[in-house]
Each structure stands twice: as C-alpha cells, then as structure tokens.
Design a protein around this motif. Structure first.
Motif, PDB file in Angstrom:
ATOM      1  N   ALA A   1       1.157  -1.006   0.120  1.00 30.66           N
ATOM      2  CA  ALA A   1       0.218  -0.471  -0.154  1.00 30.66           C
ATOM      3  C   ALA A   1       0.983   0.833   0.224  1.00 30.66           C
ATOM      4  N   GLY A   2       1.618   0.912   0.582  1.00 29.79           N
ATOM      5  CA  GLY A   2       2.967   2.548   0.765  1.00 29.79           C
ATOM      6  C   GLY A   2       4.023   2.730  -0.157  1.00 29.79           C
ATOM      7  N   THR A   3       3.796   1.787  -0.664  1.00 30.26           N
ATOM      8  CA  THR A   3       5.032   1.944  -2.724  1.00 30.26           C
ATOM      9  C   THR A   3       4.238   1.294  -3.568  1.00 30.26           C
ATOM     10  N   TRP A   4       2.877   1.308  -4.109  1.00 30.12           N
ATOM     11  CA  TRP A   4       2.064   0.370  -5.398  1.00 30.12           C
ATOM     12  C   TRP A   4       2.946   1.886  -6.366  1.00 30.12           C
TER      13      TRP A   4
ATOM     14  N   ALA B   1       5.464  -7.887  -9.866  1.00 33.33           N
ATOM     15  CA  ALA B   1       6.413  -7.180  -9.161  1.00 33.33           C
ATOM     16  C   ALA B   1       6.713  -6.466  -7.541  1.00 33.33           C
ATOM     17  N   VAL B   2       5.562  -6.302  -7.722  1.00 31.69           N
ATOM     18  CA  VAL B   2       5.600  -4.775  -6.457  1.00 31.69           C
ATOM     19  C   VAL B   2       4.954  -6.201  -5.185  1.00 31.69           C
ATOM     20  N   LEU B   3       3.988  -6.624  -5.418  1.00 32.69           N
ATOM     21  CA  LEU B   3       3.588  -7.889  -4.499  1.00 32.69           C
ATOM     22  C   LEU B   3       5.034  -8.558  -4.506  1.00 32.69           C
ATOM     23  N   ALA B   4       5.230  -9.041  -4.982  1.00 30.49           N
ATOM     24  CA  ALA B   4       6.744 -10.092  -5.081  1.00 30.49           C
ATOM     25  C   ALA B   4       7.795  -9.049  -4.305  1.00 30.49           C
ATOM     26  N   LEU B   5       8.005  -8.115  -4.010  1.00 26.23           N
ATOM     27  CA  LEU B   5       8.728  -7.375  -3.193  1.00 26.23           C
ATOM     28  C   LEU B   5       8.073  -6.887  -1.920  1.00 26.23           C
TER      29      LEU B   5
ATOM     30  N   GLY C   1       6.122  -7.912  -0.546  1.00 23.65           N
ATOM     31  CA  GLY C   1       5.918 -10.231   0.940  1.00 23.65           C
ATOM     32  C   GLY C   1       7.572 -10.193   0.905  1.00 23.65           C
ATOM     33  N   GLY C   2       8.299 -10.222  -0.267  1.00 26.88           N
ATOM     34  CA  GLY C   2       9.648 -10.938  -0.161  1.00 26.88           C
ATOM     35  C   GLY C   2       9.771 -10.033   0.658  1.00 26.88           C
ATOM     36  N   LEU C   3       9.587  -8.772   1.213  1.00 30.58           N
ATOM     37  CA  LEU C   3      11.310  -7.826   2.401  1.00 30.58           C
ATOM     38  C   LEU C   3       9.956  -8.011   4.041  1.00 30.58           C
ATOM     39  N   SER C   4       9.221  -8.365   3.337  1.00 24.94           N
ATOM     40  CA  SER C   4       8.277  -8.970   4.822  1.00 24.94           C
ATOM     41  C   SER C   4       8.898 -10.368   5.753  1.00 24.94           C
ATOM     42  N   LEU C   5       9.346 -11.018   4.590  1.00 22.52           N
ATOM     43  CA  LEU C   5      10.012 -12.248   5.616  1.00 22.52           C
ATOM     44  C   LEU C   5      10.635 -11.747   6.655  1.00 22.52           C
ATOM     45  N   TYR C   6      11.577 -10.809   6.625  1.00 21.30           N
ATOM     46  CA  TYR C   6      12.164 -10.136   7.816  1.00 21.30           C
ATOM     47  C   TYR C   6      11.991 -10.125   8.998  1.00 21.30           C
ATOM     48  N   LEU C   7      10.286  -9.586   9.005  1.00 18.26           N
ATOM     49  CA  LEU C   7       9.073  -8.967  10.133  1.00 18.26           C
ATOM     50  C   LEU C   7       8.114 -10.338  10.473  1.00 18.26           C
ATOM     51  N   ALA C   8       8.364 -11.605   9.251  1.00 12.82           N
ATOM     52  CA  ALA C   8       7.761 -12.341   9.549  1.00 12.82           C
ATOM     53  C   ALA C   8       8.678 -13.119  10.663  1.00 12.82           C
ATOM     54  N   LEU C   9       9.809 -13.367  10.556  1.00 15.29           N
ATOM     55  CA  LEU C   9      10.860 -13.466  10.726  1.00 15.29           C
ATOM     56  C   LEU C   9      11.019 -13.288  12.715  1.00 15.29           C
TER      57      LEU C   9
END
Length: 526
Positions: A73-76, A96-100, A102-110
């Motif tokens: 939502a912030g970098t659409w 591509a936006v969703l992949a970026l 989701g990929g960067l959010s794996l840090y927060l998931a961990l």
C-alpha cells in the motif's frame, strides 16, 4: 473428514493473513498524513497484542501479512514506473510490487515468529524483546541487498512526540521505541483474563515510566547557527516520458538555462538530471550558457546542477556539478559530487536480474558509484553537502560526512531528486517526510530541488519553511540558516554506522533466548 479438517486450518491461516494485510495497509497512511502518527502506534499495538497471543507460526504469518500490506500500500507507485513508463504488462507489474513487498516482509515474519517463541508473559521484557526484533527486521530491510528502508516505522513519527528522539537514536531507534510503547500498550489493554491483572498494571506502569524517562531527551538543540544563505530552488516539471524526447528536450533546456541565469541569491540548485545530457553532448556553447552565469570573473552566485558525467571509457555517474567563481574546486571552478548509493534496477542491474530489466522499455543506467564520504561545496562560508534522490533515506551514510570533524562537516544539505518516474502519487509526500527526518537526526537544514516535487526549504528542526506546489514549473526563493555542531546520532553513526543498534538488539534477543531456555529446563530430580 481428514480433508475437511486440513482445509479448516488453511482457511483460518488465509483469513489471518488477509486481516493482518489490511492492518498493514492502514499502517501505511501515517507515512503520508503524519498528523496521524497516533494511528501507527495504535496499529502497531494491535499487531503486538496479536503476537502476544498467537503461536510462533501464526505470529509469523501475521507479520508477513502485515508487512506485505504495509509495503504494497505504501509503495504501489512502483507500478507506475514499471507499467506506465517501463511498458511491463500490468499483471506482471502488479506481481512485481507484491513480490517485492512480500519478500521484504519475510524479515518481519521472522521477527514476530521469534517473538512469539521467546516471549515470557511479562510486559517490560516482552516489550524490549519485540523492540529488538522489530529493530533487527528494519535494519535487515534497510541494509541487506543495498537496502530499501522506505517506510521505516520511525518516519510515521516525524510530526509526533517521538520525533524529538531523532538526534539521539535516529529513525530506526524511533521505530524501536514505538514498538516498546505499542507492546506495553497491548499488555495494558489486554483483558485481565488473557494477561492477568498484574500484567495489565505492569504494562501501563512501564509505559508511563518510559515516557517520563524519554521526555527530557526531546527538543534539545545540539547545533548552532553558522551563517545565512539566500537560495533559489528550481523545479523543472518535465514529464518523465518527455525527458529524453528529442522534440521536447530543447525547450526544457532553454527554460532551465534562463531560470539559472535569472535566479537570485547566493546559491541556485537545479534537480537531478535537470540536464539529461553529458556536457560533451550539449556542445561548448550550450554548456557555457549553463556555467558562465556562475563562473565568470567577479560573479558572486554559485549553483548546484544535476546531470550525468563521465565517458564511455571511464564509465558514467549520476552527478551534481557545482559552479562557482570562488569555489576553488579546480582550475575550471568545477565541483563534482557523484552519487554513491545507487538505485537497483534504475542505476544498476543486480546480478541475475538482467532478464527482468530486458522486459521493460526504460533507459536504465549502469552507473559507477561515487565515494561514500564526499567533500562539501563551499558557498559564502557555508559547506553544502549534496545528495541525490533516495540517498537521503540513509541517514547513517549522510552522517559519515561528519567524520572529518566539525571544521569540515556540512552546514547545509541539498537533495536533488527526480521521482517523476512515479507520477502524481504519495511518493512525493513520503520523500518530503524522509528529508524532514534527516534534518531532525543531523540538525542540518535540507534544500530540496526536484523535478516534480516536493521542492522545499526545510530547517534543522524538520519544519518546512517554504514549498513549491508539486507538478508546477517554477523557482522557490528563500533563506536558509546553516548550522554547526554535532548531534549524538551523528557522533555515533559517523564512526560506527548502524553497528551500535544492531549489537544492542542482538544482545537483547540473545539474553531473552537464554532466559527462555533456562525457563524451559526441567527441574533436577531429588
């Protein structure tokens, strides 16, 4: 029956992810509407409260959903550069936006998964653990693979009460403090049957004590006036698809030359790639039209102008040229700043991703990097330190320019940008808030000259003194007060970078891991 039972957890997991993603999408709003700083704390408290009750796996799922919604939502607006200007099919641009995101959010998931695993059920230790893990997640996103710290949590507080901590602990530290407060609030507001009345009281009490301890740190001035400059900032407002068009470029360059010549003040600044050609491509006469008003004998004005520099043999740089009859930068009175922190896919192609860039119709650069620590540009006794576009996301890198000591430290920062790639979107407001946070950390004013906005003069306390309306062609004249003196953030970040918060966060997590292991150890048999 087994098939139905396996579907139920999957559906519950999908529902949890979607609810968390919706919360993350709302979390992106305070980064544009900074008066809503309280909303970021509220949403962060709701996420912390959920993580306090969920299993490690489900907490990680919630963190992944929250982060994906937050970043998407912030970098659409990245979609615009990929699809509108890059010609990438809409579906692939969205993917591509969703992949970026989701990929960067794996840090927060961990981070949230580890939090749920190690939490002890006591408000203050749990809050410190969440803050440490949140800090580690944001540092990972901001540093690894060249870093993408856009929308770091602390930026939502640029107009909030935590902004006063910026000259002490920087934007990442503010994010960690926000996580502490959110976790304590979640503990205090939890139903007594869930956390117990003692935990509720402990969370509320710890939050009050923390606020009282931090309040004396806010609002201090570590810098002092060094001088005054009259400045003019140019906003070219060249549409991105016209910037390199042969039939549109001559008119844009002619207007720029006239604006530079007519601009009053001690210092005139034009945006990133305001001149989109190399000096040799312009020709001697055209180049002189840009330079002579500032380099002729007896001229008192100076200029910073964005343009590419270099050659085929030596490589090219995204640069700022400093023009002054008094700078003494070289025999040709020419100062040069080359961008150090390049944008992936825009200014260099990451290894293994050439296939992706070949799908787009964008004139991508493959630039050389400039030095991390660059000298400032001298103007009437002030030391002006340029940075280009999203380099001002990296406060720890700007702080490195103070390492040579106060006598050589910048007194004014100047950001030249072109985010015309992202259209008339929230990216403009977000970037302005990022620059404001840098002024708070460094206690230096920031002059922003941009193509489409936000062109602005920001003082050393993050207050916008003057601003041009976005997507207009014009100039902004005003005064800027240079500053000298070092903030605590500058003192530690200029020497050690981001190692201090990283090591502190790792120490907290290690201590909590040991405590959790000791707590689970079975008692010795008698």
């Amino acid at each position: 029956m087994s098939r139905l039972s396996s579907r139920a957890p999957a559906a519950a997991g999908a529902g949890l992810w979607l609810v968390a993603a919706a919360g993350g999408a709302l979390f992106s709003l305070p980064f544009v509407h900074t008066g809503a700083w309280w909303a970021s704390l509220l949403l962060l408290a709701l996420l912390a409260g959920a993580a306090q009750r969920l299993s490690p796996g489900r907490a990680a799922l919630a963190g992944w959903g929250f982060g994906t919604g937050w970043l998407a939502a912030g970098t659409w607006w990245i979609y615009i550069s990929l699809h509108v200007y890059g010609g990438l099919p809409a579906a692939l641009a969205v993917a591509a936006v969703l992949a970026l995101s989701g990929g960067l959010s794996l840090y927060l998931a961990l981070a949230l998964g580890v939090f749920a695993r190690l939490r002890r059920g006591r408000p203050l230790p749990d809050a410190l653990l969440l803050a440490a893990l949140w800090l580690l997640a944001e540092l990972a996103r901001g540093v690894l693979f060249t870093g993408f710290p856009w929308l770091a949590t602390g930026y939502a507080q640029v107009d909030g009460p935590l902004a006063g901590l910026a000259p002490w602990i920087g934007v990442y530290g503010i994010g960690a403090v926000a996580a502490v407060l959110a976790s304590l609030a979640a503990s205090a507001l939890a139903p007594a049957g869930v956390r117990g009345p003692a935990a509720v009281r402990g969370g509320a009490g710890a939050a009050v004590v923390l606020v009282l301890l931090l309040s004396p740190l806010a609002g201090r001035d570590f810098s002092r006036p060094s001088g005054q400059l009259a400045v003019t900032l140019i906003q070219t407002n060249v549409a991105q698809d016209d910037k390199f068009a042969a039939d549109k470029m001559p008119e844009a360059l002619e207007w720029l030359a006239q604006a530079l010549q007519a601009a009053p003040g001690d210092l005139v600044i034009a945006p990133e790639t305001a001149i989109p050609l190399l000096p040799a491509q312009l020709g001697p006469e055209a180049w002189q039209a840009f330079t002579l008003p500032f380099t002729a004998e007896g001229t008192r004005r100076a200029a910073l102008v964005g343009l590419p520099l270099g050659s085929f043999e030596d490589g090219y740089t995204n640069s700022v040229a400093g023009l002054s009859a008094e700078s003494g930068a070289s025999e040709q009175r020419f100062y040069r700043y080359d961008k150090h922190h390049l944008v992936p896919f825009g200014e260099f192609i990451p290894t293994g991703f050439r296939w992706f860039t070949e799908m787009m119709n964008i004139p991508l650069g493959d630039f050389n990097r400039g030095p991390l620590v660059a000298p400032s540009f001298g103007v009437r006794g002030e030391r002006v330190a340029p940075n280009i576009c999203y380099e001002d996301l990296f406060g720890e890198e700007l702080a490195r320019r103070f390492a040579a000591g106060e006598g050589a430290a910048p007194t004014v920062f100047a950001n030249v940008s072109n985010i015309g790639w992202f259209g008339d979107t929230i990216a403009i407001a977000q970037h302005l808030h990022i620059s404001r946070m840098r002024t708070l950390e460094l206690q230096r004013p920031m002059l922003r000259s941009t193509n489409t906005g936000a062109t602005a003069i920001i003082d050393h306390r993050g207050v916008v003194q003057a601003q041009l309306a976005p997507f207009t062609r014009g100039t902004l004249a005003g005064q800027v007060q240079g500053r000298e003196g070092l903030t605590p953030f500058v003192r530690w970040a200029s020497r050690f970078g981001l190692w201090p918060p990283l090591l502190i966060a790792l120490a907290v997590v290690a201590a909590m891991a040991v405590a959790a292991a000791v707590g689970r150890r079975p008692a010795a048999s008698s």
